[in-house]
Design a protein around this motif. Structure first.
Motif, PDB file in Angstrom:
ATOM      1  N   PRO A   1      47.539 -31.423 -13.475  1.00  0.00           N
ATOM      2  CA  PRO A   1      47.138 -30.405 -12.164  1.00  0.00           C
ATOM      3  C   PRO A   1      48.380 -29.699 -11.776  1.00  0.00           C
ATOM      4  N   PRO A   2      48.007 -28.336 -11.183  1.00  0.00           N
ATOM      5  CA  PRO A   2      49.429 -27.691 -10.583  1.00  0.00           C
ATOM      6  C   PRO A   2      50.179 -28.468  -9.566  1.00  0.00           C
ATOM      7  N   THR A   3      51.102 -28.421  -9.370  1.00  0.00           N
ATOM      8  CA  THR A   3      52.104 -28.949  -8.629  1.00  0.00           C
ATOM      9  C   THR A   3      51.932 -28.171  -7.136  1.00  0.00           C
ATOM     10  N   PRO A   4      51.800 -28.945  -6.055  1.00  0.00           N
ATOM     11  CA  PRO A   4      51.277 -28.389  -4.849  1.00  0.00           C
ATOM     12  C   PRO A   4      52.550 -27.367  -4.427  1.00  0.00           C
ATOM     13  N   VAL A   5      52.269 -26.512  -3.639  1.00  0.00           N
ATOM     14  CA  VAL A   5      53.086 -25.604  -3.216  1.00  0.00           C
ATOM     15  C   VAL A   5      54.182 -25.939  -2.541  1.00  0.00           C
ATOM     16  N   LEU A   6      54.067 -26.830  -1.541  1.00  0.00           N
ATOM     17  CA  LEU A   6      55.121 -27.357  -0.731  1.00  0.00           C
ATOM     18  C   LEU A   6      56.178 -28.134  -1.514  1.00  0.00           C
ATOM     19  N   GLN A   7      55.606 -28.769  -2.553  1.00  0.00           N
ATOM     20  CA  GLN A   7      56.590 -29.481  -3.639  1.00  0.00           C
ATOM     21  C   GLN A   7      57.276 -28.436  -4.223  1.00  0.00           C
ATOM     22  N   ARG A   8      56.520 -27.498  -4.814  1.00  0.00           N
ATOM     23  CA  ARG A   8      57.264 -26.126  -5.797  1.00  0.00           C
ATOM     24  C   ARG A   8      58.537 -25.591  -4.501  1.00  0.00           C
ATOM     25  N   ALA A   9      57.974 -25.562  -3.315  1.00  0.00           N
ATOM     26  CA  ALA A   9      59.117 -24.998  -2.499  1.00  0.00           C
ATOM     27  C   ALA A   9      60.595 -25.856  -2.123  1.00  0.00           C
ATOM     28  N   ARG A  10      59.904 -27.240  -2.222  1.00  0.00           N
ATOM     29  CA  ARG A  10      61.189 -28.076  -2.153  1.00  0.00           C
ATOM     30  C   ARG A  10      61.843 -28.167  -3.160  1.00  0.00           C
ATOM     31  N   ASP A  11      61.380 -28.060  -4.522  1.00  0.00           N
ATOM     32  CA  ASP A  11      62.095 -28.134  -5.584  1.00  0.00           C
ATOM     33  C   ASP A  11      63.033 -26.851  -5.747  1.00  0.00           C
ATOM     34  N   THR A  12      62.632 -25.735  -5.267  1.00  0.00           N
ATOM     35  CA  THR A  12      63.130 -24.637  -5.643  1.00  0.00           C
ATOM     36  C   THR A  12      64.329 -24.225  -4.496  1.00  0.00           C
ATOM     37  N   LEU A  13      63.993 -24.595  -3.136  1.00  0.00           N
ATOM     38  CA  LEU A  13      65.096 -24.481  -2.213  1.00  0.00           C
ATOM     39  C   LEU A  13      66.140 -25.740  -2.120  1.00  0.00           C
ATOM     40  N   GLY A  14      65.685 -26.645  -2.610  1.00  0.00           N
ATOM     41  CA  GLY A  14      66.439 -28.158  -2.626  1.00  0.00           C
ATOM     42  C   GLY A  14      66.859 -28.413  -1.369  1.00  0.00           C
ATOM     43  N   ALA A  15      65.311 -28.369  -0.310  1.00  0.00           N
ATOM     44  CA  ALA A  15      65.487 -28.564   0.821  1.00  0.00           C
ATOM     45  C   ALA A  15      64.091 -28.990   1.329  1.00  0.00           C
ATOM     46  N   ARG A  16      63.847 -29.966   2.412  1.00  0.00           N
ATOM     47  CA  ARG A  16      62.528 -30.187   2.991  1.00  0.00           C
ATOM     48  C   ARG A  16      61.986 -29.043   3.811  1.00  0.00           C
ATOM     49  N   VAL A  17      60.711 -28.750   3.411  1.00  0.00           N
ATOM     50  CA  VAL A  17      60.104 -27.632   4.312  1.00  0.00           C
ATOM     51  C   VAL A  17      58.824 -27.841   4.898  1.00  0.00           C
ATOM     52  N   ASN A  18      58.594 -27.304   6.034  1.00  0.00           N
ATOM     53  CA  ASN A  18      57.451 -27.487   6.695  1.00  0.00           C
ATOM     54  C   ASN A  18      56.267 -26.342   6.669  1.00  0.00           C
ATOM     55  N   LEU A  19      55.066 -26.548   6.553  1.00  0.00           N
ATOM     56  CA  LEU A  19      54.249 -25.400   6.282  1.00  0.00           C
ATOM     57  C   LEU A  19      53.629 -25.073   7.861  1.00  0.00           C
ATOM     58  N   VAL A  20      53.967 -23.763   8.242  1.00  0.00           N
ATOM     59  CA  VAL A  20      53.757 -23.188   9.347  1.00  0.00           C
ATOM     60  C   VAL A  20      52.413 -22.508   9.437  1.00  0.00           C
ATOM     61  N   HIS A  21      52.311 -21.570   8.348  1.00  0.00           N
ATOM     62  CA  HIS A  21      50.657 -20.765   8.206  1.00  0.00           C
ATOM     63  C   HIS A  21      50.361 -21.266   7.103  1.00  0.00           C
ATOM     64  N   ARG A  22      49.023 -21.967   7.108  1.00  0.00           N
ATOM     65  CA  ARG A  22      48.355 -22.527   5.955  1.00  0.00           C
ATOM     66  C   ARG A  22      47.030 -21.563   5.566  1.00  0.00           C
ATOM     67  N   LEU A  23      46.538 -21.811   4.463  1.00  0.00           N
ATOM     68  CA  LEU A  23      45.319 -21.008   4.111  1.00  0.00           C
ATOM     69  C   LEU A  23      44.273 -21.986   3.585  1.00  0.00           C
ATOM     70  N   ASP A  24      42.977 -21.637   3.617  1.00  0.00           N
ATOM     71  CA  ASP A  24      41.998 -22.482   3.369  1.00  0.00           C
ATOM     72  C   ASP A  24      42.144 -22.784   1.720  1.00  0.00           C
ATOM     73  N   SER A  25      41.566 -23.834   1.208  1.00  0.00           N
ATOM     74  CA  SER A  25      41.527 -23.968  -0.346  1.00  0.00           C
ATOM     75  C   SER A  25      40.647 -22.769  -0.904  1.00  0.00           C
ATOM     76  N   GLY A  26      41.495 -22.158  -1.977  1.00  0.00           N
ATOM     77  CA  GLY A  26      40.700 -21.209  -2.549  1.00  0.00           C
ATOM     78  C   GLY A  26      41.126 -19.521  -2.055  1.00  0.00           C
ATOM     79  N   THR A  27      41.523 -19.530  -0.891  1.00  0.00           N
ATOM     80  CA  THR A  27      42.060 -18.328  -0.310  1.00  0.00           C
ATOM     81  C   THR A  27      43.483 -18.036  -0.770  1.00  0.00           C
ATOM     82  N   SER A  28      43.735 -16.797  -0.981  1.00  0.00           N
ATOM     83  CA  SER A  28      44.888 -16.440  -1.626  1.00  0.00           C
ATOM     84  C   SER A  28      45.695 -15.694  -0.556  1.00  0.00           C
ATOM     85  N   GLY A  29      47.260 -15.405  -0.960  1.00  0.00           N
ATOM     86  CA  GLY A  29      47.825 -14.448   0.037  1.00  0.00           C
ATOM     87  C   GLY A  29      49.398 -15.231   0.735  1.00  0.00           C
TER      88      GLY A  29
END
Length: 274
Positions: A1-29
């Motif tokens: 399964p694909p890596t969740p976006v929050l985890q990808r962000a944490r791995d890339t930035l090397g820091a913990r991140v919080n989601l401020v604006h989310r999208l419904d499942s299936g919605t892109s952008g």
């Protein structure tokens, strides 16, 4: 399964991140993430500031959707507002069709919340013209699915797909999808609120029909920790392929060329670090 976006962000930035604006499942952008602990005022100060900015009147979210509906019907309305309360009981965990519920859900009276979505017609099928074959094949489609085009000869075989721009003033669960479905113009690829028959015919004919709803722009006022933001994101491949197959492809590109420009993300997972 694909890596969740929050985890990808944490791995890339090397820091913990919080989601401020989310999208419904299936919605892109566009998504908005805040780096936790980036402000001396506290680990969540940036997140709280961005969340408050997102709720302010100066903030705006712009979505684009491909919907089932002929151009004549939507073009006549032009730009209009859908001001229709949405039932809370339909939301997940609150009973109703959204799931959750339980043996006592019938005892919970349904409630509604006000919901306003501004909709603008951009382009749509005006006449019976062949669809271009999906990417990777050649020619045009010999058979036009009945739900893609009008059901009767009296309607001249007009197209039943249109491109619309939506700006929600409120943030209810599946708000844009539910409002558009309530007009009889559901979002293509919407398995919950859309038209199952229409979605099946598009897929059976070779189009990669994911949910055709895309958050193309997010605009926020400045906060104590960030400047004013305007983040854009081009259409995903599956929506571009469908637009390209429809007779109004050139019109759509002329009206909103930024939607079809290649995205050059600042980070490997496709988001700009702010």
């Amino acid at each position: 399964p694909p890596t969740p976006v929050l985890q990808r962000a944490r791995d890339t930035l090397g820091a913990r991140v919080n989601l401020v604006h989310r999208l419904d499942s299936g919605t892109s952008g566009v998504l908005l993430l805040a780096i936790a602990g980036a402000a001396a005022a506290g680990p969540c100060a940036v997140t709280r500031a961005l969340a408050a900015a997102l709720q302010s009147e100066a903030a705006s979210k712009t979505y684009y959707a491909l919907v089932r509906g002929e151009a004549g019907h939507l073009r006549a309305r032009g730009r209009f507002a859908i001001d229709r309360p949405l039932s809370v009981s339909a939301e997940p965990g609150r009973g109703g069709s959204g799931g959750g519920g339980g043996p006592f859900e019938a005892r919970v009276p349904p409630t509604s919340r006000n919901a306003v979505t501004h909709v603008e017609f951009l382009a749509g099928c005006e006449a019976s013209r062949p669809l271009q074959a999906p990417h990777g094949t050649s020619g045009v489609l010999d058979y036009i699915p009945s739900s893609v085009f009008a059901d009767t000869a009296e309607q001249g075989g007009h197209g039943r797909a249109s491109l619309v721009r939506c700006q929600p003033s409120t943030g209810r669960w599946h708000q844009i999808r539910r409002h558009l479905a309530g007009l009889g113009t559901p979002v293509l690829g919407d398995g919950r609120h859309g038209n199952t028959h229409t979605n099946r015919e598009w897929r059976n004919y070779g189009f990669p029909l994911g949910l055709c709803l895309h958050c193309a722009q997010l605009q926020l006022p400045a906060t104590d920790y960030s400047p004013a933001l305007r983040v854009r994101c081009a259409l995903p491949d599956h929506m571009c392929e469908i637009v390209q197959a429809l007779p109004f492809a050139k019109e759509a590109r002329d009206i909103a060329p930024e939607l079809f420009q290649a995205v050059r993300p600042h980070t490997p997972f496709g988001f700009a670090a702010v």
